[in-house]
Write a protein that holds these residues in place. Structure first.
Motif, PDB file in Angstrom:
ATOM      1  N   SER A   5       1.587  -2.166  10.911  1.00 20.33           N
ATOM      2  CA  SER A   5       2.949  -1.954  10.398  1.00 20.33           C
ATOM      3  C   SER A   5       3.114  -0.602   9.703  1.00 20.33           C
ATOM      4  CB  SER A   5       3.328  -3.077   9.420  1.00 20.33           C
ATOM      5  OG  SER A   5       3.673  -4.251  10.127  1.00 20.33           O
ATOM      6  N   ILE A   6       2.056   0.187   9.638  1.00 23.22           N
ATOM      7  CA  ILE A   6       2.137   1.503   8.995  1.00 23.22           C
ATOM      8  C   ILE A   6       2.690   2.555   9.968  1.00 23.22           C
ATOM      9  CG2 ILE A   6       0.701   3.329   7.925  1.00 23.22           C
ATOM     10  CD1 ILE A   6       1.176   0.784   6.184  1.00 23.22           C
ATOM     11  N   PHE A   7       2.752   2.196  11.236  1.00 22.92           N
ATOM     12  CA  PHE A   7       3.259   3.129  12.252  1.00 22.92           C
ATOM     13  C   PHE A   7       4.450   2.498  12.970  1.00 22.92           C
ATOM     14  CE2 PHE A   7      -1.117   4.220  11.555  1.00 22.92           C
ATOM     15  CZ  PHE A   7      -1.143   5.612  11.593  1.00 22.92           C
ATOM     16  N   GLY A   8       5.270   3.348  13.604  1.00 22.57           N
ATOM     17  CA  GLY A   8       6.399   2.847  14.376  1.00 22.57           C
ATOM     18  C   GLY A   8       6.067   2.820  15.861  1.00 22.57           C
ATOM     19  N   GLY A   9       6.983   2.270  16.648  1.00 18.27           N
ATOM     20  CA  GLY A   9       6.833   2.278  18.105  1.00 18.27           C
ATOM     21  C   GLY A   9       5.734   1.340  18.591  1.00 18.27           C
ATOM     22  N   LEU A  34      -2.352   9.766   0.230  1.00 19.91           N
ATOM     23  CA  LEU A  34      -3.102   9.248   1.383  1.00 19.91           C
ATOM     24  C   LEU A  34      -2.283   9.437   2.658  1.00 19.91           C
ATOM     25  CD1 LEU A  34      -4.191   5.838  -0.201  1.00 19.91           C
ATOM     26  CD2 LEU A  34      -5.597   7.914   0.034  1.00 19.91           C
ATOM     27  N   ASP A  35      -2.972   9.745   3.778  1.00 18.44           N
ATOM     28  CA  ASP A  35      -2.235   9.841   5.043  1.00 18.44           C
ATOM     29  C   ASP A  35      -2.136   8.450   5.685  1.00 18.44           C
ATOM     30  OD1 ASP A  35      -4.700   9.337   6.151  1.00 18.44           O
ATOM     31  OD2 ASP A  35      -5.003  11.368   6.907  1.00 18.44           O
ATOM     32  N   ARG A  36      -1.371   8.377   6.793  1.00 23.62           N
ATOM     33  CA  ARG A  36      -1.113   7.058   7.403  1.00 23.62           C
ATOM     34  C   ARG A  36      -2.400   6.347   7.825  1.00 23.62           C
ATOM     35  NH1 ARG A  36       4.647   6.023   9.343  1.00 23.62           N
ATOM     36  NH2 ARG A  36       5.650   7.932   8.683  1.00 23.62           N
ATOM     37  N   LYS A  37      -3.371   7.141   8.294  1.00 20.58           N
ATOM     38  CA  LYS A  37      -4.635   6.533   8.725  1.00 20.58           C
ATOM     39  C   LYS A  37      -5.311   5.810   7.551  1.00 20.58           C
ATOM     40  CE  LYS A  37      -9.123   8.427   9.915  1.00 20.58           C
ATOM     41  NZ  LYS A  37      -9.831   9.618  10.430  1.00 20.58           N
ATOM     42  N   GLU A  38      -5.371   6.466   6.402  1.00 20.95           N
ATOM     43  CA  GLU A  38      -6.006   5.858   5.213  1.00 20.95           C
ATOM     44  C   GLU A  38      -5.166   4.681   4.705  1.00 20.95           C
ATOM     45  OE1 GLU A  38      -9.037   6.565   4.183  1.00 20.95           O
ATOM     46  OE2 GLU A  38      -9.082   8.006   5.836  1.00 20.95           O
ATOM     47  N   ILE A  39      -3.838   4.837   4.748  1.00 20.32           N
ATOM     48  CA  ILE A  39      -2.961   3.742   4.303  1.00 20.32           C
ATOM     49  C   ILE A  39      -3.168   2.527   5.206  1.00 20.32           C
ATOM     50  CG2 ILE A  39      -0.537   3.038   4.059  1.00 20.32           C
ATOM     51  CD1 ILE A  39       0.107   5.957   3.314  1.00 20.32           C
ATOM     52  N   SER A  40      -3.330   2.787   6.505  1.00 23.37           N
ATOM     53  CA  SER A  40      -3.488   1.659   7.426  1.00 23.37           C
ATOM     54  C   SER A  40      -4.802   0.911   7.154  1.00 23.37           C
ATOM     55  CB  SER A  40      -3.311   2.116   8.877  1.00 23.37           C
ATOM     56  OG  SER A  40      -4.481   2.184   9.597  1.00 23.37           O
ATOM     57  N   GLU A  99      -7.070  -4.331   4.757  1.00 28.36           N
ATOM     58  CA  GLU A  99      -7.877  -5.149   3.844  1.00 28.36           C
ATOM     59  C   GLU A  99      -7.065  -6.315   3.277  1.00 28.36           C
ATOM     60  OE1 GLU A  99      -9.871  -2.714   0.951  1.00 28.36           O
ATOM     61  OE2 GLU A  99     -10.696  -1.402   2.500  1.00 28.36           O
ATOM     62  N   GLY A 100      -5.728  -6.115   3.115  1.00 18.60           N
ATOM     63  CA  GLY A 100      -4.868  -7.196   2.641  1.00 18.60           C
ATOM     64  C   GLY A 100      -4.642  -8.241   3.721  1.00 18.60           C
ATOM     65  N   VAL A 158       0.837  -1.205   0.000  1.00 18.28           N
ATOM     66  CA  VAL A 158       0.000   0.000   0.000  1.00 18.28           C
ATOM     67  C   VAL A 158       0.871   1.255   0.000  1.00 18.28           C
ATOM     68  CG1 VAL A 158      -1.832   1.272   1.167  1.00 18.28           C
ATOM     69  CG2 VAL A 158      -1.814  -1.218   1.258  1.00 18.28           C
ATOM     70  N   TRP A 159       1.920   1.215   0.831  1.00 19.00           N
ATOM     71  CA  TRP A 159       2.823   2.381   0.918  1.00 19.00           C
ATOM     72  C   TRP A 159       3.416   2.679  -0.463  1.00 19.00           C
ATOM     73  CZ3 TRP A 159       3.482   5.178   5.425  1.00 19.00           C
ATOM     74  CH2 TRP A 159       4.450   6.192   5.382  1.00 19.00           C
ATOM     75  N   ALA A 160       3.847   1.609  -1.157  1.00 19.67           N
ATOM     76  CA  ALA A 160       4.482   1.776  -2.475  1.00 19.67           C
ATOM     77  C   ALA A 160       3.474   2.304  -3.502  1.00 19.67           C
ATOM     78  CB  ALA A 160       5.065   0.443  -2.939  1.00 19.67           C
ATOM     79  N   CYS A 161       2.246   1.796  -3.491  1.00 19.35           N
ATOM     80  CA  CYS A 161       1.231   2.274  -4.459  1.00 19.35           C
ATOM     81  C   CYS A 161       0.921   3.748  -4.220  1.00 19.35           C
ATOM     82  CB  CYS A 161      -0.055   1.451  -4.352  1.00 19.35           C
ATOM     83  SG  CYS A 161       0.127  -0.223  -4.975  1.00 19.35           S
TER      84      CYS A 161
END
Ligand code: ADP
Ligand code: DP6
Length: 323
Positions: free
Chosen positions: A145-149, A126-132, A137-138, A115-118
């Motif tokens: 994994s879209i956020f750290g910590g 898209l912001d991180r919330k939408e990417i997450s 869905e996958g 998703v990040w690459a697309c």
């Protein structure tokens, strides 16, 4: 032709996701919480209207169309919708920087990277919330994994999944913890998480697990906020036990732990300054402060681990190349 190369991390769940309220959208029955690891996959995505299908290679192996359909295919369906281009197809090449035999969920890092690459290649903004949400869905655990910590995935209540996404609770620098992973088995897991989560619906104790999660998740967050080792370690171990007990309570019979896993549970509990946690497999993840990593590594080897990997807490995905 659009292209991006990115890196995305795996994560280890401390409060586990196990059971869905919607299988198509991977909407969970409970909130979950994870630590992002510095074990990553590197993914190159090329997008074009010239390709006739979505194609995915993981560590040089071409996945079958059936494998693609239920993971990357779900992500691509949504990406096409967001991009407003139904003709777009992807060629995805992903390699993991951790051993395949580790039995570590590479689907989480893989879907996060896709998703990040697309988003980068197509300039979707898209912001991180939408990417997450799209990563979820996958594969459900991929949204973390879209956020750290330390990352919280709120289950949400809406049927369309629009309120089921993640947020970063504490950055990687908040607490100097590591995940010491013992590789105790190479054998491919018997029952996928996807199938296991269908079976858990049959577990008579599922409701009491959900009550336990709702009651103790705020305590886990508080123990992290205060860096309260003893309370945190106890909660981590009890959350692992809680998931594996509803797994054992499922029908047909289902389990993931082996004799070494059980031995490690005893040893780590007795050690006191660490916590074990197990995903859908027998390999122990031992969470402890970085100063104790060597001691834990020795304990895991004595217990029968053939290989040990140490991961610190890490950042979310990174973009390496666009275009
Ligand atoms: P898990 O990671 O959930 O333990 P697997 O490793 O078997 O399970 O992966 C499940 C599916 O996830 C694979 O069949 C494949 O479709 C997809 N997948 C796994 N890793 C990647 C990756 N790095 N990139 C794209 N898709 C992946
Ligand atoms: C035990 O995210 O792999 O690791 O949503 O069906 O793709 P799907 O399942 P997946 O399940 C992960 C289960 C777990 C616990 C967790 O990571 O929270």
């Amino acid at each position: 032709m659009k292209r991006a190369v990115v890196e995305a991390p795996a994560n280890i769940a401390l409060v586990k996701y196990w059971g869905k309220r919607n299988e198509e959208l991977n909407l969970p029955l409970n909130d979950s919480l994870s630590m992002t690891l510095d074990l990553t996959v590197k993914t190159e995505v090329t997008l074009s209207r010239e390709f006739d299908r979505d194609e995915v290679y993981v560590n040089q192996r071409r996945l079958s169309d059936e494998e693609v359909k239920e993971y990357a295919g779900r992500v691509m369906r949504s990406i096409r919708k967001v991009a407003g281009d139904q003709g777009l197809r992807a060629v995805v090449r992903s390699v993991s920087t951790f051993p395949e035999s580790a039995g570590l969920a590479s689907s989480a890092a893989g879907m996060a990277a896709l998703v990040w690459a697309c988003n980068e290649a197509l300039g979707l903004g898209l912001d991180r919330k939408e990417i997450s949400k799209l990563a979820r869905e996958g594969s459900g655990s991929a949204c973390r994994s879209i956020f750290g910590g330390f990352v919280l995935w709120k289950k949400g209540t809406r049927n369309d999944g629009s309120d089921s996404y993640c947020e970063e609770l504490f950055p990687p620098s908040h607490w100097d913890l590591v995940d010491v992973i013992g590789l105790v088995s190479d054998s491919k897991k018997k029952i996928s998480s996807r199938e296991g989560m269908k079976r858990v619906r049959t577990a008579p104790t599922l409701d009491s697990r959900l009550e336990f999660v709702n009651r103790t998740l705020p305590k886990m967050i508080e123990s992290i906020a205060n860096r309260d080792e003893s309370s945190f370690y106890e909660l981590v171990m009890r959350h692992s036990n809680s998931m594996h007990s509803v797994i054992m309570d499922s029908w047909p019979p289902t389990w993931y732990l082996n004799d070494i896993s059980i031995k490690v549970m005893e040893i780590i509990y007795a050690y006191g300054k660490a916590a074990y946690t197990f995903d859908a497999g027998p390999n122990p993840h031992v969470i402890t402060s970085s100063s104790r990593a060597d001691e834990i590594e020795n304990l895991l080897r004595d217990a029968g681990a053939r290989r040990v990997i140490v991961s610190k807490i890490s950042q979310g995905p990174r973009t390496l190349e666009v275009g």
